[in-house]
Design a protein around this motif. Structure first.
Motif: not given
Ligand SMILES: [Zn+2]
Length: 55
Positions: A7-12, A30-35
């Protein structure tokens, strides 16, 4: 192959990665959505929560 959920806390957003245990230990996920590196491992709990919707 182990399948890890995060779960990415940056982009949820949640995302899944297939990693060996060695890769999981070594790599910074790393998050593939926002890095962002602000990710939390969710294991299979997220899929359990998601599957409740259809129950
Ligand atoms: Zn993210």
């Amino acid at each position: 192959m182990p399948h890890y959920e995060f779960f990415c806390h940056a982009c949820k957003k949640t995302f899944a990665k297939i990693l060996t245990v060695a890769e999981h230990e070594r790599e910074k996920i790393v998050c593939p959505h926002c890095g962002s590196k602000n990710v939390e491992q969710g294991w299979s709990a997220f899929s359990a929560i998601t599957s409740k919707k259809s129950a």
